[in-house]
Write an enzyme that holds these catalytic residues in place. Structure first.
Site, short mmCIF file in Angstrom:
data_model
loop_
_atom_site.label_atom_id
_atom_site.label_comp_id
_atom_site.label_asym_id
_atom_site.label_seq_id
_atom_site.Cartn_x
_atom_site.Cartn_y
_atom_site.Cartn_z
N ASP A 265 12.52 5.98 -7.99
CA ASP A 265 11.85 4.75 -7.59
C ASP A 265 11.80 3.84 -8.81
O ASP A 265 11.89 4.30 -9.96
CB ASP A 265 10.45 5.04 -7.04
CG ASP A 265 9.99 3.99 -6.03
OD1 ASP A 265 10.55 2.87 -6.04
OD2 ASP A 265 9.10 4.28 -5.24
N GLU A 468 -2.02 -5.97 3.90
CA GLU A 468 -1.55 -4.60 3.74
C GLU A 468 -0.10 -4.62 3.29
O GLU A 468 0.68 -5.47 3.69
CB GLU A 468 -1.68 -3.80 5.04
CG GLU A 468 -0.80 -4.28 6.17
CD GLU A 468 -0.79 -3.33 7.36
OE1 GLU A 468 -1.27 -2.19 7.25
OE2 GLU A 468 -0.29 -3.75 8.43
#
Length: 724
Positions: A265, A468
């Site tokens: 990542d 969100e």
């Protein structure tokens, strides 16, 4: 001057011809290993480590163009230009339709190839122009507070695995020699928040939870030959995921025999020394990552491998092995082949946002919309005198897309979709009414009277990517994209109360968002409630078709909606105890697998091919489903198993599902095979074993609980299978 240019051109052509003549890596008659080994042998150490970074620079002497490995396609090609914007990934889970999602990912990869072909023709090599896509996200949505749960297919490992495998197969294509695009299973593993802590957090999981919940979907995708796996930011059981002996060496390579490449990542290697503090600095970090099989660095740390070699932390031979694994992906994508060698080179830009793909986006939205309440108001006539549309998300394109999205010139908002569905004789008005998450600065209210004067009010509430999402993405979130407050913004509840007060006309609440939220007051105040997720470019049209009765709702909730966060363990606790429908004993607001219809279905008594068997024997289970209503509709038939109780097994486990379409009065026999693998349990050592005892088998349209029945779902057919 013209003669000089001709001479230079001839010289370059001759050099190119020499390179080709001397380069096995350009010879398509050679084996993949021969071509990769030849290319690696021609690179210096510095060139090698730079080719192991997501921004891989050009190597002019070998005619290798620059390439950026970072590309996104969570629910359509993202960040790369105009593309079909499908509903968000959580909506894929809500369809319970893996065949449909395979069609979606096939369409996405067609568009990705077309965009790549066009970029190559114009000699563009930008980020998001490539063929290596870091999707799907198959983490388990174990806690509704996680802002990135919208990127997943829900909380269940079987559903996640099934949808994920279908997605990967559509993305990568079926040509035996070439990948259409390369898919990537992420984030490996035990990764689902908190976003604020992801660069320092240590997720602790038992072997049982690992192999029962967190790893099955990854294993399924590896078995489906996913090309890449992305390791996560966090630590798992004290090891950084991108330097984990357990996850990368023992599980991924040794147990599962994964042959593709591993990518970190973005920035996860720097976390080794900046967040987790497991190594003192960059050379030690990059050596640790490569030694554990991280072939590609999203970031800028891998140039430190040169220093690591000098210090004896890693050998060039180990770097060669990692680079070879990585380069195989580019070869399988045809990046070193003459144009026209791959069948995917011929995909034209005509497929991008084509009418067929738009219709497919609409079909996903239709199948994903979940009706959680209906007191008889839906479906509506489309020729009533007056309709009113209001709410912060009614005309908000942000409510259609979620995160990791593409762009499209023909987005259809909820308001636009509803307007397209009404009769020309009817009147419709629109006012936003309120802001998304804060009181209006102007106290004057024009919307309440409009609602009272209308036959029906559609109020579009919920959340968007402002509240969100990923760390840094949700710019209105005080918690790095996580939702530590489970409630809808209070101004939305106050607004709905004002619309309801003294109003005897119908109110239909349309809720957007990618995660569970407290809808208790919405459920009480509205006549009907539709959960539409982030429904994509055709979301407005799909919602219109549902509310005006062209299509019956058939979506199912892929993640439990608790009544409050008080029903759940602490967010940072990664034990599955009391989490998700499989282990949660408290009564939820909406259970997993729940969703209402405009018709009613009945299930015949469940039949088994044998009521008692020895271990390792497959048994057939079947029930006949009948549409007892007056509306043709889809039913999502679900198979659940409860294993013999050993005190730690899940309460229920989804083990199969089938979407069927029935006309009024029509019946269909539905069968499932109860294989030995389906009946196995995971013990405390993480081993799959089949227990002797009574297995409860259920077939129905939702989770087989009293709460599902109380909300209007038909009773599941059930039977006991005895295993000796």
């Amino acid at each position: 001057m013209r003669e000089i240019r001709i001479l230079i051109c001839l010289f370059m052509m001759s050099i190119s011809g020499i390179v080709k003549a001397q380069s096995i890596y350009l010879d398509t008659t050679k084996t993949l290993d021969e071509r990769v080994n030849d290319l690696v042998s021609k690179l210096t150490l510095d060139e090698k480590v730079h080719q192991m970074m997501n921004v891989s620079p050009a190597i002019p002497r070998l005619n290798i163009p620059e390439y950026d490995w970072w590309n996104e396609a969570l629910h359509g090609v993202a960040r790369g230009g105009v593309a079909t914007v499908f509903p968000q990934a959580i909506a894929f889970g809500a369809t319970f339709d893996d065949k449909l999602i395979n069609q979606v990912s096939t369409a996405i990869s067609d568009e990705a190839r077309a965009m790549y072909n066009a970029a190559q023709a114009d000699n563009y090599h930008l980020r998001f122009d490539g063929l290596t896509f870091w999707t799907p996200n198959i983490n388990i949505f174990r806690d509704p507070r996680w802002g990135r749960g919208q990127e997943t297919y829900g909380e269940d490992p079987y559903l996640t695995a099934t949808i994920g495998v279908a997605f990967v197969k559509g993305m990568q294509g079926n040509d035996p020699k070439h990948l259409k695009v390369a898919a990537c299973a992420k984030h490996f593993a035990v990764h689902s928040g908190p976003e604020r802590l992801r660069h320092v957090f240590n997720a602790q999981a038992s072997s049982k939870d690992l192999y029962e919940t967190y790893l099955p979907a990854f294993k399924a995708l590896v078995n489906a030959h996913v090309e890449a796996v992305m390791c996560a930011y966090n630590r798992t059981n004290n090891e950084p995921c991108c330097g984990s002996n357990l996850l990368l060496d023992s599980v991924l390579r040794d147990q599962w025999h994964f042959k593709g490449h591993v990518v970190s990542d973005c920035g996860a290697i720097a976390d080794f020394y900046m967040g987790h503090h497991v190594v003192p600095g960059q050379p030690e970090a990059v050596a640790l990552a490569v030694k554990h099989g991280v072939d590609l660095n999203c970031g800028d740390e891998y140039p430190a491998l040169v220093e690591a070699v000098k210090r004896g932390l890693i050998t060039e031979k180990e770097i060669d092995a990692a680079l070879s694994t990585l380069l195989k992906t580019r070869f399988k994508l045809g990046m070193f082949d003459p144009k026209g060698s791959s069948p995917y080179d011929k995909i034209s830009t005509d497929v991008i946002n084509s009418p067929e793909h738009r219709q497919l986006a609409k079909q996903v939205a239709l199948e994903s919309i979940v009706m959680v309440k209906n007191n008889g108001v839906l479906p509506l006539r489309n020729d009533l005198p007056k309709y009113f549309v209001t709410g912060p998300n009614a005309a908000n394109e942000g409510a259609l897309i979620g995160n990791y999205y593409g762009i499209n010139p023909q987005m259809t908002t909820i308001m636009e979709g509803l307007a397209s569905g009404i009769s020309p004789a009817s009147e419709m008005q629109y006012k936003q009414g309120i802001l998304l998450d804060r009181p209006n600065a102007n106290p004057i209210d024009w919307t309440t009277d409009d609602a009272k004067a209308s036959n029906v009010t559609f109020v579009a509430l919920g959340i968007t990517g402002l509240l969100e999402g990923e760390e840094g993405e949700a710019i209105a979130s005080p918690n790095f994209g996580d939702r530590l407050d489970y409630n809808l913004p209070q101004n939305q509840i106050d607004f709905l109360k004002k619309l309801r007060a003294g109003n005897k006309n119908k109110i239909v609440a349309i809720i957007t968002g990618g995660s569970p939220m407290n809808l208790a007051e919405v459920q009480e105040l509205a006549d009907a409630v539709l959960l539409v997720w982030y429904p994509g470019e055709e979301g407005g049209h799909a919602i219109s078709d549902i509310v005006f009765g062209k299509v019956s709702p058939s979506g199912r909730i892929p993640v439990t909606f608790p009544k409050s966060l008080d029903q759940l363990p602490a967010y940072e606790n990664y034990s599955m105890k009391d989490r998700t429908y499989r282990y949660m004993t408290a009564e939820p607001m909406y259970p997993f697998g729940f969703g209402l219809s405009y018709t009613s279905f009945a299930y015949s008594p469940l039949k088994l091919s044998a009521a008692q068997v020895k271990k390792n024997i497959t048994v057939q289970a079947e029930s006949t489903v009948t549409n007892n209503g007056k509306t043709e509709a889809d039913e999502v038939v679900q198979l659940y198993i409860t294993n013999p109780d050993d005190g730690e097994n899940p309460l229920f486990s989804l083990k199969g599902f089938k979407r069927i379409h029935l006309k009024p009065g029509e019946s269909q026999n539905v069968q499932f095979a109860l294989t030995p693998d389906i009946l196995k349990s995971i013990n405390d050592d993480g081993k799959a074993i089949q227990l002797a005892g009574n297995y409860h088998v259920y077939i129905g349209g939702s989770l087989p609980t009293k709460r599902s029945e109380d909300l209007g779902m038909p009773k599941c057919a059930d039977v006991i299978l005895k295993v000796k």
